[in-house]
Design a protein around this motif. Structure first.
Motif, short mmCIF file in Angstrom:
data_model
loop_
_atom_site.label_atom_id
_atom_site.label_comp_id
_atom_site.label_asym_id
_atom_site.label_seq_id
_atom_site.Cartn_x
_atom_site.Cartn_y
_atom_site.Cartn_z
N VAL A 126 0.86 -1.10 -0.20
CA VAL A 126 -0.26 0.02 0.09
C VAL A 126 0.76 1.30 -0.09
N TYR A 127 2.23 1.21 -0.14
CA TYR A 127 2.95 2.22 0.01
C TYR A 127 2.72 3.26 -1.19
N ARG A 128 2.63 4.60 -0.69
CA ARG A 128 2.23 5.57 -1.61
C ARG A 128 1.06 5.47 -2.40
N LEU A 129 0.11 4.72 -1.92
CA LEU A 129 -1.27 4.55 -2.26
C LEU A 129 -2.28 5.30 -1.75
N PRO A 130 -3.16 5.94 -2.48
CA PRO A 130 -4.23 6.61 -1.77
C PRO A 130 -5.12 5.64 -0.89
N GLU A 131 -5.97 5.88 0.04
CA GLU A 131 -6.56 4.56 0.63
C GLU A 131 -7.56 4.08 -0.21
N ASP A 132 -8.24 4.90 -1.33
CA ASP A 132 -9.33 4.23 -1.95
C ASP A 132 -8.64 3.33 -3.05
N GLU A 133 -7.56 3.25 -3.23
CA GLU A 133 -6.83 2.38 -4.22
C GLU A 133 -6.17 1.21 -3.68
N THR A 134 -6.18 0.98 -2.42
CA THR A 134 -5.55 -0.35 -1.51
C THR A 134 -6.46 -1.47 -1.82
N ARG A 135 -5.84 -2.54 -1.39
CA ARG A 135 -6.51 -3.83 -1.78
C ARG A 135 -7.88 -3.96 -1.05
N ALA A 137 -9.81 -1.46 0.18
CA ALA A 137 -10.25 0.01 0.26
C ALA A 137 -11.13 0.28 1.29
N ASP A 138 -12.22 -0.62 1.42
CA ASP A 138 -13.20 -0.45 2.35
C ASP A 138 -12.94 -0.43 4.06
N ARG A 139 -11.65 -0.84 4.29
CA ARG A 139 -10.98 -0.67 5.45
C ARG A 139 -9.78 0.29 5.63
N PRO A 140 -10.07 1.22 6.19
CA PRO A 140 -9.03 2.24 6.57
C PRO A 140 -7.52 1.82 7.05
N LEU A 141 -6.66 2.63 6.68
CA LEU A 141 -5.16 2.42 7.40
C LEU A 141 -5.24 2.82 8.74
N ARG A 142 -4.59 2.10 9.54
CA ARG A 142 -4.52 2.23 11.18
C ARG A 142 -3.74 3.55 11.27
N LEU A 143 -2.83 3.96 10.62
CA LEU A 143 -1.88 5.15 10.71
C LEU A 143 -2.16 6.05 9.61
N GLY A 144 -3.06 5.91 8.63
CA GLY A 144 -3.30 6.87 7.59
C GLY A 144 -2.24 6.87 6.33
N PRO A 145 -2.30 7.26 5.42
CA PRO A 145 -1.55 7.12 4.36
C PRO A 145 0.12 7.66 4.66
N ALA A 146 0.10 8.71 5.22
CA ALA A 146 1.24 9.30 5.53
C ALA A 146 2.07 8.59 6.67
N ARG A 232 -3.29 -8.99 10.95
CA ARG A 232 -3.53 -8.20 12.28
C ARG A 232 -2.17 -7.41 12.21
N ALA A 233 -0.92 -7.65 11.61
CA ALA A 233 0.27 -7.06 11.52
C ALA A 233 0.31 -6.08 10.07
N SER A 234 -0.89 -6.01 9.59
CA SER A 234 -0.88 -5.22 8.25
C SER A 234 -1.11 -3.70 8.68
N PRO A 235 -0.93 -3.01 7.77
CA PRO A 235 -1.40 -1.38 7.85
C PRO A 235 -3.11 -1.19 8.33
N TYR A 236 -3.68 -2.17 8.07
CA TYR A 236 -5.20 -2.14 8.03
C TYR A 236 -5.92 -2.01 9.42
N ASP A 237 -6.80 -1.34 9.70
CA ASP A 237 -7.53 -1.21 10.77
C ASP A 237 -8.52 -2.20 10.78
N LEU A 238 -8.39 -3.34 11.34
CA LEU A 238 -9.59 -4.36 11.35
C LEU A 238 -10.27 -4.49 12.72
N SER A 239 -10.23 -3.76 13.18
CA SER A 239 -10.84 -4.00 14.73
C SER A 239 -12.33 -4.04 14.50
N GLY A 240 -12.86 -3.65 13.47
CA GLY A 240 -14.32 -3.92 13.21
C GLY A 240 -14.70 -5.09 13.26
#
Length: 284
Positions: A126-135, A137-146, A232-240
């Motif tokens: 997901v490096y340097r990808l906008p959140e809506d282009e990630t694999r 995309a319906d799950r937010p990045l835990r730390l955000g793109p930056a 779980r170790a990925s950048p995605y927020d899967l807490s939901g």
């Protein structure tokens, strides 16, 4: 050749179906409602074995089934002295597969385990990808793109698994210290790699129906657990979905990840050796 009476083999087949249905049934229910699962769908999209195939129990070469007409038409089977079993000619026809798999499994087992990757492959995807282009995309990045990009840039990336590396973003690929390809897996695969551990499932179902489905199910169970750690170790927020994050950007998270990785490597090593033994048995 051992012959299993119908009552015995049907009981084992039913027990196998019940075992895998704990995972397969929820997947089929979600699929019927077009609901995606970013963690568990992987076991049926990346891997080619279908749910019906996963449910089917096989006794393995060298064991015959009495009164088993439902197996007679299955690939690899034949009828001998009134019983149904995997045919010797089919095993002989799979010699290239057996040799190739045994070579890869042995090479992986012989290499030192690397516990320092910390699952950075998912971050590099997901490096340097906008959140809506990630694999996912319906799950937010835990730390955000930056914040995600900062984690990638502050870590050494050494992914040895081609099927993970090939999904790196164009910006992340040059950051990898290795350059694995589909042709040199045996030169790169190492036993602590999460994807190498999950791929034991792939090796096991490719050996069906020559090996017993019990071993395949053991590999599948391990793959499910590994996949959960992977995400779980990925950048995605899967807490939901009820998954607590393994914060690999922190010292505590790295320690947690490496400990789990070590456990999976040990368990995977035992299964890998069983698969090697089965290849050797079938080749002989």
């Amino acid at each position: 050749m051992k012959v299993l009476p119908r009552a015995e083999w049907t009981a084992r087949a039913t027990a196998h179906e019940v075992r895998v249905d704990a995972f397969v049934a929820p997947h089929l229910a979600r699929r019927s409602e077009s609901v995606k699962h970013p963690v568990h769908d992987f076991l049926f999209t990346y891997y080619s074995q279908r749910p019906a195939q996963l449910r089917r129990w096989h006794p393995g070469y060298g064991v015959a089934l009495a009164e088993a007409p439902e197996y007679e038409s299955l690939k690899g089977y034949g009828v001998s002295t009134g019983s149904t079993t995997v045919d010797t000619s089919y095993v002989s026809s799979q010699r290239v597969l057996l040799t190739t798999l045994a070579r890869l499994l042995r090479a992986t087992a012989s290499r030192p385990a690397n516990f320092g990757c910390f699952g950075m492959h998912e971050w590099a995807m997901v490096y340097r990808l906008p959140e809506d282009e990630t694999r996912h995309a319906d799950r937010p990045l835990r730390l955000g793109p930056a914040g995600t990009d900062e984690v990638v840039e502050s870590h050494r990336i050494a992914c040895s698994h081609f099927d993970a590396y090939r999904f790196f973003t164009p910006s992340a690929a040059p950051l990898n210290t290795l350059s694995p390809t589909s042709a040199d897996r045996a030169e790169f695969e190492q036993p602590a790699c999460l994807h190498a551990g999950m791929d034991l499932y792939k090796a096991s179902y490719r050996l069906l129906p020559m090996i017993c489905s019990d071993l395949m199910a053991d590999c599948f169970d391990l793959a499910v657990e590994i996949r959960e750690l992977d995400m779980r170790a990925s950048p995605y927020d899967l807490s939901g979905l009820g998954y607590s994050p393994v914060e690999i950007e922190t010292p505590e998270g790295k320690k947690e990840y490496a400990a789990a990785q070590k456990d999976f490597a040990e368990r995977g090593g035992l299964l890998r050796q069983q698969l090697i033994d089965e290849c050797d048995r079938l080749l002989s």
